[in-house]
Motif scaffolding. Sequence first.
Motif, PDB file in Angstrom:
ATOM      1  N   GLN A 112      13.988  23.584 -34.981  1.00 32.62           N
ATOM      2  CA  GLN A 112      13.608  22.160 -34.074  1.00 32.62           C
ATOM      3  C   GLN A 112      13.945  22.163 -32.733  1.00 32.62           C
ATOM      4  OE1 GLN A 112      15.123  18.800 -36.363  1.00 32.62           O
ATOM      5  NE2 GLN A 112      16.173  17.980 -34.471  1.00 32.62           N
ATOM      6  N   THR A 113      12.970  21.405 -31.981  1.00 37.14           N
ATOM      7  CA  THR A 113      13.034  21.501 -30.541  1.00 37.14           C
ATOM      8  C   THR A 113      13.552  20.362 -29.769  1.00 37.14           C
ATOM      9  OG1 THR A 113      10.790  20.810 -30.398  1.00 37.14           O
ATOM     10  CG2 THR A 113      11.277  23.267 -30.410  1.00 37.14           C
ATOM     11  N   GLY A 114      14.142  19.304 -30.658  1.00 34.63           N
ATOM     12  CA  GLY A 114      14.639  18.104 -29.953  1.00 34.63           C
ATOM     13  C   GLY A 114      15.566  17.368 -31.108  1.00 34.63           C
ATOM     14  N   LEU A 115      16.613  16.679 -30.613  1.00 29.08           N
ATOM     15  CA  LEU A 115      17.533  16.331 -31.774  1.00 29.08           C
ATOM     16  C   LEU A 115      17.149  14.753 -31.851  1.00 29.08           C
ATOM     17  CD1 LEU A 115      20.962  17.676 -30.548  1.00 29.08           C
ATOM     18  CD2 LEU A 115      19.334  18.561 -32.160  1.00 29.08           C
ATOM     19  N   SER A 116      17.401  14.197 -33.018  1.00 27.81           N
ATOM     20  CA  SER A 116      17.202  12.668 -33.347  1.00 27.81           C
ATOM     21  C   SER A 116      18.264  12.339 -34.273  1.00 27.81           C
ATOM     22  CB  SER A 116      15.831  12.500 -34.101  1.00 27.81           C
ATOM     23  OG  SER A 116      15.606  10.962 -34.073  1.00 27.81           O
ATOM     24  N   THR A 117      18.934  11.159 -33.973  1.00 24.69           N
ATOM     25  CA  THR A 117      20.068  10.689 -34.658  1.00 24.69           C
ATOM     26  C   THR A 117      19.919   9.326 -35.293  1.00 24.69           C
ATOM     27  OG1 THR A 117      21.443  11.558 -32.880  1.00 24.69           O
ATOM     28  CG2 THR A 117      22.563  10.292 -34.500  1.00 24.69           C
ATOM     29  N   ASP A 118      20.160   9.098 -36.720  1.00 21.08           N
ATOM     30  CA  ASP A 118      20.126   7.984 -37.303  1.00 21.08           C
ATOM     31  C   ASP A 118      22.065   7.547 -37.377  1.00 21.08           C
ATOM     32  OD1 ASP A 118      17.657   7.537 -37.884  1.00 21.08           O
ATOM     33  OD2 ASP A 118      17.787   8.219 -39.953  1.00 21.08           O
ATOM     34  N   PHE A 119      22.066   6.306 -37.436  1.00 19.60           N
ATOM     35  CA  PHE A 119      23.618   5.840 -37.265  1.00 19.60           C
ATOM     36  C   PHE A 119      23.536   5.022 -38.584  1.00 19.60           C
ATOM     37  CE2 PHE A 119      22.100   6.762 -33.012  1.00 19.60           C
ATOM     38  CZ  PHE A 119      23.465   7.386 -32.310  1.00 19.60           C
ATOM     39  N   SER A 166      17.280  11.894 -29.190  1.00 20.10           N
ATOM     40  CA  SER A 166      16.724  10.510 -29.480  1.00 20.10           C
ATOM     41  C   SER A 166      17.832   9.750 -30.245  1.00 20.10           C
ATOM     42  CB  SER A 166      15.496  10.697 -30.247  1.00 20.10           C
ATOM     43  OG  SER A 166      14.981   9.453 -30.736  1.00 20.10           O
ATOM     44  N   LEU A 167      18.261   8.618 -29.889  1.00 21.01           N
ATOM     45  CA  LEU A 167      19.008   8.068 -30.659  1.00 21.01           C
ATOM     46  C   LEU A 167      18.572   6.590 -31.146  1.00 21.01           C
ATOM     47  CD1 LEU A 167      21.754   8.099 -27.743  1.00 21.01           C
ATOM     48  CD2 LEU A 167      21.787   9.585 -29.736  1.00 21.01           C
ATOM     49  N   THR A 168      18.373   6.756 -32.409  1.00 16.45           N
ATOM     50  CA  THR A 168      17.892   5.711 -33.440  1.00 16.45           C
ATOM     51  C   THR A 168      18.759   4.639 -33.418  1.00 16.45           C
ATOM     52  OG1 THR A 168      16.683   7.301 -34.403  1.00 16.45           O
ATOM     53  CG2 THR A 168      16.648   5.156 -35.438  1.00 16.45           C
ATOM     54  N   ILE A 169      18.960   3.848 -32.384  1.00 13.06           N
ATOM     55  CA  ILE A 169      19.806   2.737 -32.508  1.00 13.06           C
ATOM     56  C   ILE A 169      19.442   1.399 -31.858  1.00 13.06           C
ATOM     57  CG2 ILE A 169      20.858   3.407 -30.291  1.00 13.06           C
ATOM     58  CD1 ILE A 169      23.151   2.243 -33.246  1.00 13.06           C
ATOM     59  N   ASN A 170      19.446   0.376 -32.163  1.00 11.77           N
ATOM     60  CA  ASN A 170      18.900  -0.954 -31.831  1.00 11.77           C
ATOM     61  C   ASN A 170      19.931  -2.063 -31.172  1.00 11.77           C
ATOM     62  OD1 ASN A 170      15.977  -0.447 -32.228  1.00 11.77           O
ATOM     63  ND2 ASN A 170      16.828   0.463 -33.969  1.00 11.77           N
ATOM     64  N   PRO A 171      20.666  -2.771 -32.153  1.00  8.01           N
ATOM     65  CA  PRO A 171      21.242  -4.003 -31.706  1.00  8.01           C
ATOM     66  C   PRO A 171      22.464  -3.556 -30.902  1.00  8.01           C
ATOM     67  CG  PRO A 171      21.101  -4.154 -34.014  1.00  8.01           C
ATOM     68  CD  PRO A 171      20.420  -2.879 -33.502  1.00  8.01           C
ATOM     69  N   SER A 172      23.202  -2.528 -31.003  1.00  7.73           N
ATOM     70  CA  SER A 172      24.150  -1.780 -30.293  1.00  7.73           C
ATOM     71  C   SER A 172      23.673  -0.742 -29.493  1.00  7.73           C
ATOM     72  CB  SER A 172      25.394  -1.658 -31.303  1.00  7.73           C
ATOM     73  OG  SER A 172      24.999  -0.549 -32.210  1.00  7.73           O
ATOM     74  N   ALA A 173      22.627  -0.656 -29.096  1.00 10.24           N
ATOM     75  CA  ALA A 173      21.779   0.423 -28.235  1.00 10.24           C
ATOM     76  C   ALA A 173      22.644   0.660 -26.947  1.00 10.24           C
ATOM     77  CB  ALA A 173      20.482   0.395 -27.991  1.00 10.24           C
ATOM     78  N   ASN A 195      17.709  13.978 -20.659  1.00 10.08           N
ATOM     79  CA  ASN A 195      16.457  13.935 -21.486  1.00 10.08           C
ATOM     80  C   ASN A 195      16.458  13.313 -22.894  1.00 10.08           C
ATOM     81  OD1 ASN A 195      13.800  14.100 -22.323  1.00 10.08           O
ATOM     82  ND2 ASN A 195      13.501  15.793 -20.739  1.00 10.08           N
ATOM     83  N   GLY A 196      15.918  12.137 -22.925  1.00 11.49           N
ATOM     84  CA  GLY A 196      16.109  11.766 -24.325  1.00 11.49           C
ATOM     85  C   GLY A 196      15.359  10.092 -24.373  1.00 11.49           C
ATOM     86  N   THR A 197      15.834   9.723 -25.568  1.00 13.77           N
ATOM     87  CA  THR A 197      15.147   8.503 -25.936  1.00 13.77           C
ATOM     88  C   THR A 197      16.029   7.405 -26.684  1.00 13.77           C
ATOM     89  OG1 THR A 197      12.817   9.387 -25.981  1.00 13.77           O
ATOM     90  CG2 THR A 197      13.061   7.133 -26.986  1.00 13.77           C
ATOM     91  N   LEU A 198      16.221   6.085 -26.137  1.00 17.39           N
ATOM     92  CA  LEU A 198      16.919   5.138 -27.299  1.00 17.39           C
ATOM     93  C   LEU A 198      15.761   4.394 -28.048  1.00 17.39           C
ATOM     94  CD1 LEU A 198      18.969   5.157 -24.616  1.00 17.39           C
ATOM     95  CD2 LEU A 198      20.291   4.147 -26.081  1.00 17.39           C
ATOM     96  N   GLN A 199      16.048   4.101 -29.220  1.00 12.84           N
ATOM     97  CA  GLN A 199      15.133   3.126 -29.625  1.00 12.84           C
ATOM     98  C   GLN A 199      15.005   1.857 -29.335  1.00 12.84           C
ATOM     99  OE1 GLN A 199      14.476   2.075 -34.437  1.00 12.84           O
ATOM    100  NE2 GLN A 199      13.748   4.237 -34.031  1.00 12.84           N
ATOM    101  N   ALA A 200      16.338   0.989 -29.429  1.00  9.98           N
ATOM    102  CA  ALA A 200      16.553  -0.101 -28.592  1.00  9.98           C
ATOM    103  C   ALA A 200      15.495  -1.331 -28.677  1.00  9.98           C
ATOM    104  CB  ALA A 200      17.097   0.308 -27.140  1.00  9.98           C
ATOM    105  N   ASP A 201      14.926  -1.314 -29.661  1.00  9.17           N
ATOM    106  CA  ASP A 201      13.919  -2.312 -29.757  1.00  9.17           C
ATOM    107  C   ASP A 201      14.170  -3.556 -30.372  1.00  9.17           C
ATOM    108  OD1 ASP A 201      11.468  -3.859 -30.017  1.00  9.17           O
ATOM    109  OD2 ASP A 201      10.255  -2.244 -31.088  1.00  9.17           O
ATOM    110  N   PRO A 202      14.771  -4.577 -29.829  1.00  9.89           N
ATOM    111  CA  PRO A 202      15.344  -5.766 -30.466  1.00  9.89           C
ATOM    112  C   PRO A 202      14.227  -6.533 -31.139  1.00  9.89           C
ATOM    113  CG  PRO A 202      15.359  -6.088 -28.100  1.00  9.89           C
ATOM    114  CD  PRO A 202      14.676  -4.811 -28.188  1.00  9.89           C
ATOM    115  N   ILE A 240      13.679   2.819 -24.094  1.00 12.69           N
ATOM    116  CA  ILE A 240      13.257   2.154 -25.494  1.00 12.69           C
ATOM    117  C   ILE A 240      12.164   3.023 -26.043  1.00 12.69           C
ATOM    118  CG2 ILE A 240      11.795   0.915 -24.048  1.00 12.69           C
ATOM    119  CD1 ILE A 240      11.865  -1.492 -26.056  1.00 12.69           C
ATOM    120  N   SER A 241      12.150   2.805 -27.447  1.00 13.41           N
ATOM    121  CA  SER A 241      11.078   3.365 -28.146  1.00 13.41           C
ATOM    122  C   SER A 241      10.687   2.306 -29.032  1.00 13.41           C
ATOM    123  CB  SER A 241      11.596   4.529 -28.776  1.00 13.41           C
ATOM    124  OG  SER A 241      10.251   5.023 -29.750  1.00 13.41           O
TER     125      SER A 241
END
Length: 564
Positions: A112-119, A166-173, A195-202, A240-241
Amino acid sequence: MKTPYSEEAIADILRKQAEWEENELAAALNGRPEEREVYETESGIKLKRVYTAADVADIPADELGFPGAFPFTRGAYPTMYRGRPWTIRQVAGFGNPEATNNRYKYMIATGQTGLSTDFDLPTLLGLDSDDPMAFGEVGRVGVAIDTIEDVDRLFDGIDLEQISVSLTINPSAWVIYAMFVAVAEQRGCDLHKLNGTLQADPLKEYVAQKEWIYPVKPAVRLLRDLIMYSTEATPKINPISLSGYHLSDVGGNAIQEIAFIMAFTIAYCEQVIDAGMDIDDFAPRLSFFFISHQDFFEQICKFRAARRVYAKIMSERFGAKKPESMRLRVHVQTAAMSLTKVEHHNNLMRTAIQALGAVLAGCQSMHTNGLDEAFAIPTEEAMKLAIRTQQIIRDEINVTSVVDPLGGSYFVESLTRDMEKEMLRVLKEVDEMGGAIKLVEEGWFQQKLADSAYAIFKKVDSGEKISVGVNRYVDETSEAAEAEIHPYDEQCTQLQVERLNAVRANRDFAHIQMLLEELKQQARTEDSNLLPKTIELVKARATLGEICGALRDVWGSYDEPMIV
């Protein structure tokens, strides 16, 4: 209008097609009628029997263009996978931070070449693990995060300057971002190298995933603050993603997935511009998350049309000047809702085909689902197979050597154009009715998605939409096979609560209360950015639940409108 075809050539094609229909086609239909009267894509676009140059003769040559150039139909970058392969970004997240950290390291070792996190659900909803509402959900569908210490554990032994996160987080992003930045500072990292991404799409939360804390307008304000702060502080992090995946997940079709997300994009950009930023200062860091679903060619054309629509919105509506402001960058996940428990090994083939479609469409990063995801969180073996799926596509079958290899196909270009027209039609409708924020508050998007989901359900139930092994080619002797299930750690909650108690016993509570009151005061005005105060709070060891709860005291909670 310049097109690659002369009027004489098109007239000749139409004449020859008419002769073919009168002779060869008529004879074939007389001997063997077609299986259906109407052929169409999943989103309802009618499909012709055959496509010729006449079907694309009215498409200006500039609409196709070249990769990496406006309007980006053929790809976001000039060299695409010749210059850089897409990022293999498999999602992970379960239990306590150490459990997810171990999965990270396993997946990195696998390629894997990038990390992605579910909360987990409590973290998404801004609740601490010892909140009564968190009972039974701590660490179940993602990793549990309560304090900055948990984020430090989550990325233990991982160089945050060297890997994309990558951080898959929205309301509390905004709180998770604050914790991530604070941990990086503690480690002495250069924030400009993160380097990365938050989902953060309300807005997509209110219409699809249904994980929210605050009313719509305050939630959008938090995103505005996050975009404006991160643009300066962490310029390589996408704040945001915009997540069309979840719209599809609840039944939205390909047109709705893109058009609704573009409507949300417009709303967010308007908020940030109204607060004083220029479009070219923040648009280059906007990113997108879409699904690669089952209708192979429609999905490929969806991405090509989306790039074109986005480029035109940024250029024509907002006056963007930088090419990177108009470049749609996409993370893709294969369709989890297409996976089945019955004959679950078929999920390997489903995922591989969906992944190939995403590559042919030009994605920038991808998550491939595990074959056992219809049962539970994927096992390590399932995740390894999912990574191998991407590696085989990338390294074995030579589809990465040519940029946009389907470009110029009569069918692909015609369907791309048809999808673009439908997307723009929906966007015009949203504008005429008052814009995305108003329509989210009124439940318009929610109703459209519910109607689409019901239409899909009826097709599956009737057998019109085929699921191999489920409603077609059913093996009556076969039941849903047992699969190795990823175990849930029953001690997860207890450990998180013990850690929370330890943090609370060793911090300056009065100082935190003062900071929380200052955060509330800032929240009562529109011109304050809440990120600096939030970062102060997480450094002082305030919990996620305390921070989110303080703003709930000011703004209240969200009540969903009735959808009938």
